[in-house]
Design a protein around this motif. Structure first.
Motif, PDB file in Angstrom:
ATOM      1  N   GLU A 157       0.832  -1.197   0.000  1.00  0.00           N
ATOM      2  CA  GLU A 157       0.000   0.000   0.000  1.00  0.00           C
ATOM      3  C   GLU A 157       0.873   1.258   0.000  1.00  0.00           C
ATOM      4  O   GLU A 157       2.005   1.234   0.487  1.00  0.00           O
ATOM      5  CB  GLU A 157      -0.915   0.009   1.231  1.00  0.00           C
ATOM      6  N   GLU A 158       0.325   2.310  -0.553  1.00  0.00           N
ATOM      7  CA  GLU A 158       0.974   3.626  -0.598  1.00  0.00           C
ATOM      8  C   GLU A 158       2.156   3.691  -1.573  1.00  0.00           C
ATOM      9  O   GLU A 158       2.860   4.703  -1.620  1.00  0.00           O
ATOM     10  CB  GLU A 158       1.430   4.070   0.798  1.00  0.00           C
ATOM     11  N   VAL A 159       2.398   2.632  -2.340  1.00  0.00           N
ATOM     12  CA  VAL A 159       3.458   2.661  -3.349  1.00  0.00           C
ATOM     13  C   VAL A 159       2.837   3.109  -4.669  1.00  0.00           C
ATOM     14  O   VAL A 159       1.984   2.410  -5.232  1.00  0.00           O
ATOM     15  CB  VAL A 159       4.124   1.287  -3.520  1.00  0.00           C
ATOM     16  N   THR A 160       3.245   4.252  -5.149  1.00  0.00           N
ATOM     17  CA  THR A 160       2.659   4.821  -6.372  1.00  0.00           C
ATOM     18  C   THR A 160       3.650   4.928  -7.530  1.00  0.00           C
ATOM     19  O   THR A 160       3.231   5.068  -8.683  1.00  0.00           O
ATOM     20  CB  THR A 160       2.089   6.223  -6.071  1.00  0.00           C
ATOM     21  N   ASP A 161       4.935   4.897  -7.216  1.00  0.00           N
ATOM     22  CA  ASP A 161       5.937   5.105  -8.274  1.00  0.00           C
ATOM     23  C   ASP A 161       6.586   3.817  -8.760  1.00  0.00           C
ATOM     24  O   ASP A 161       7.546   3.849  -9.515  1.00  0.00           O
ATOM     25  CB  ASP A 161       7.018   6.069  -7.781  1.00  0.00           C
ATOM     26  N   ARG A 162       6.106   2.673  -8.306  1.00  0.00           N
ATOM     27  CA  ARG A 162       6.599   1.379  -8.773  1.00  0.00           C
ATOM     28  C   ARG A 162       5.408   0.479  -9.074  1.00  0.00           C
ATOM     29  O   ARG A 162       4.372   0.578  -8.435  1.00  0.00           O
ATOM     30  CB  ARG A 162       7.497   0.708  -7.711  1.00  0.00           C
ATOM     31  N   HIS A 166      14.226   2.439  -1.756  1.00  0.00           N
ATOM     32  CA  HIS A 166      15.534   1.807  -1.887  1.00  0.00           C
ATOM     33  C   HIS A 166      15.721   1.156  -3.248  1.00  0.00           C
ATOM     34  O   HIS A 166      16.716   0.468  -3.480  1.00  0.00           O
ATOM     35  CB  HIS A 166      15.729   0.761  -0.783  1.00  0.00           C
ATOM     36  N   THR A 167      14.752   1.343  -4.131  1.00  0.00           N
ATOM     37  CA  THR A 167      14.843   0.787  -5.480  1.00  0.00           C
ATOM     38  C   THR A 167      14.985   1.905  -6.507  1.00  0.00           C
ATOM     39  O   THR A 167      14.494   3.015  -6.301  1.00  0.00           O
ATOM     40  CB  THR A 167      13.589  -0.049  -5.819  1.00  0.00           C
ATOM     41  N   PHE A 168      15.651   1.576  -7.620  1.00  0.00           N
ATOM     42  CA  PHE A 168      15.879   2.555  -8.689  1.00  0.00           C
ATOM     43  C   PHE A 168      15.636   1.851 -10.020  1.00  0.00           C
ATOM     44  O   PHE A 168      16.116   0.735 -10.231  1.00  0.00           O
ATOM     45  CB  PHE A 168      17.306   3.099  -8.626  1.00  0.00           C
ATOM     46  N   LEU A 169      14.891   2.498 -10.892  1.00  0.00           N
ATOM     47  CA  LEU A 169      14.557   1.892 -12.181  1.00  0.00           C
ATOM     48  C   LEU A 169      15.809   1.727 -13.036  1.00  0.00           C
ATOM     49  O   LEU A 169      16.624   2.647 -13.153  1.00  0.00           O
ATOM     50  CB  LEU A 169      13.528   2.751 -12.917  1.00  0.00           C
TER      51      LEU A 169
END
Length: 485
Positions: free
Chosen positions: A137-142, A167-170
């Motif tokens: 929940e609340e994850v909008t950019d992944r 902590h993640t990067f595309l």
């Protein structure tokens, strides 16, 4: 609903049924009011199969994980199978890991020399790459399916990892999973040291120790993004060709030459930036190599690492020679000393994100590219650590989560046996070398004793000669007196 809820609900349903048939007195009540007791039982009975269906999915979810079971040698990191699907909290994502990066800090952690890793049993690993399998929940950019590289305090040497989405990067288009796993720790470390602390500018000079390692190659590539930067790199002679092609201006074999003397020959005034991962006496040397306005950036204590297990002598020696400087010396020398530890920046997400974005931009421009030395299966983590610890790598060592083929598994026991024999040979050689050194020292002592004896004998022989002229002196004085008379 979790798998733990299913047994409880099934038990409640069974208790309801037992209560229905418990006594004859209860039977008429059940007949006169059939809806009241049977409705809850029917609802729970219907819920139980649903829970039972979901429970196997939760219980049968397994994934392989490398676990540090205790401090010591390579065999302390074991491959285990974990059961149960990890739960996601708000703001977290689940990553199906493809590749993991091996770092020098992981070697120190295995020996109990890295305080940012929780106590064993624990899964090590600070960087990895993979695909997002679930979002909390609340994850909008992944979103599910995103290919990402991950930086975390620990816990990434496994097939499935749950981390904060921040902590993640595309991954950029065209980047491989190997490159993505090789990039975070080494390149963020090198970038922040050179540009945030070092303020690297054109026409400056930089000393990079362990120039053939992950951070060393990253630092060299980043130096090339600034015009006319001179890079001095230390590495064993067999690696000089590769690091020179990569951008090192002056390669120095630290095993056969004094790097301080070599630097002074080429740059008598000293250096602008010294990157020090070694610690101990090497930090002193690095500080003394600085020009006015130069910067020493200390980011490790590799000199502490000697052998598979913690070497108390090496640790004590490094701490004994640990560098310290008075503020007045800094003022009068116009120098600065900085310390960098990426492990203690794990909460500085904005700072890390800025550095990572700059690095990924350079990657897209073709200015930086991780060099992969070798890839090992999780089952071969001991071999991977041995290769890094013995300084046999040029670039990054990566672990793959892809299971090892059966044919290779059959060969592993033979390799392990060969490795053990090789380790024994090395230990025996060290012992023999130590005995030879001790013997040479004793021989030198004996030689010195003999020399001293010879010197004393010579002195005794010379003493009468020295006394003879003294006896003749009065006679020489008397002769002129007789002449006067």
């Amino acid at each position: 609903m979790s798998g733990e809820d299913a047994p409880a609900q099934q038990q409640n349903a069974e208790e309801q049924k037992n209560q229905e048939t418990k006594t004859p007195a209860e039977e008429p009540k059940a007949e006169s009011k059939p809806d009241s007791p049977t409705a809850p039982a029917a609802t729970e009975a219907a819920a139980a199969p649903a829970a039972a269906e979901k429970a196997p999915e939760e219980d049968t979810f397994t994934y392989r994980s490398l676990v540090l079971t205790g401090y010591g040698g390579y065999d302390k990191v074991k491959l285990q199978v974990k059961k149960g699907k990890p739960a996601l909290k708000a703001g977290e994502v689940m990553v199906r890991v493809k590749m993991c990066g091996l770092n020098f800090a992981d070697l120190m952690a295995r020996q109990g020399l890295y305080d940012r890793l929780p106590s064993p049993p624990v899964t090590p690993g600070m960087e990895c790459s993979g695909e997002i399998e679930a979002v909390g929940e609340e994850v909008t950019d992944r979103k599910v399916g995103d290919k990402v590289l991950v930086l975390n305090r620990s816990g990434l040497w496994q097939e499935v990892a749950v981390v904060p989405s921040t902590h993640t990067f595309l991954m950029p288009e065209g980047m491989s999973f190997e490159e993505a796993a090789a990039l975070p720790v080494n390149y963020i470390t090198a970038y922040m040291m050179l540009f945030d602390f070092g303020h690297l500018r054109p026409n400056q000079s930089v000393l990079v120790h362990m120039a053939a390692g992950g951070v060393g190659i990253a630092a060299t590539q980043l130096c090339r993004t600034v015009s006319d930067v001179t890079v001095f790199g230390t590495a064993s002679a067999s690696k000089h060709e590769v690091i020179t092609e990569g951008g090192v201006s002056h390669a120095i074999d630290y095993r056969t030459k004094d790097y301080v003397e070599e630097v002074r020959k080429i740059s008598p005034k000293g250096l602008d930036i010294v990157l020090d991962p070694l610690g101990g006496s090497d930090t002193h040397k690095g500080y003394n190599l600085l020009k006015p306005m130069g910067k020493l950036i200390s980011y490790g204590a590799a000199n502490m690492l000697s052998g598979q297990k913690k070497n108390l002598i090496a640790v004590a020696k490094t701490w004994y020679h640990q560098f310290s400087v008075h503020s007045l010396s800094l003022i009068q020398g116009n120098r600065s000393v900085c310390g960098f530890h990426l492990g203690y920046l794990d909460t500085e997400t904005e700072l890390i994100a800025q550095a990572m974005e700059a690095i990924l931009t350079l990657y897209r421009q073709g200015k930086v590219k991780p060099r992969i030395d070798s890839t090992f299966h999780l089952e071969q983590v001991g071999d991977a650590m041995r290769k890094m610890q013995e300084r046999n790598n040029i670039g990054k060592i990566v672990l793959t989560t892809e299971p090892m083929p059966e044919e290779e598994k059959k060969e592993e026991p033979k390799k392990e046996e060969a490795s053990k024999k090789e380790d024994k040979k090395k230990d025996d050689k060290k012992k023999d070398d130590k005995k030879k050194d001790d013997k040479k020292k004793e021989e030198k002592k004996e030689e010195k004793k003999e020399e001293k004896k010879e010197e004393k004998k010579e002195e005794k022989k010379e003493e009468p000669k020295k006394e003879e002229p003294k006896k003749e002196e009065p006679k020489k004085e008397e002769e002129p007196k007789k002449a006067e008379n």
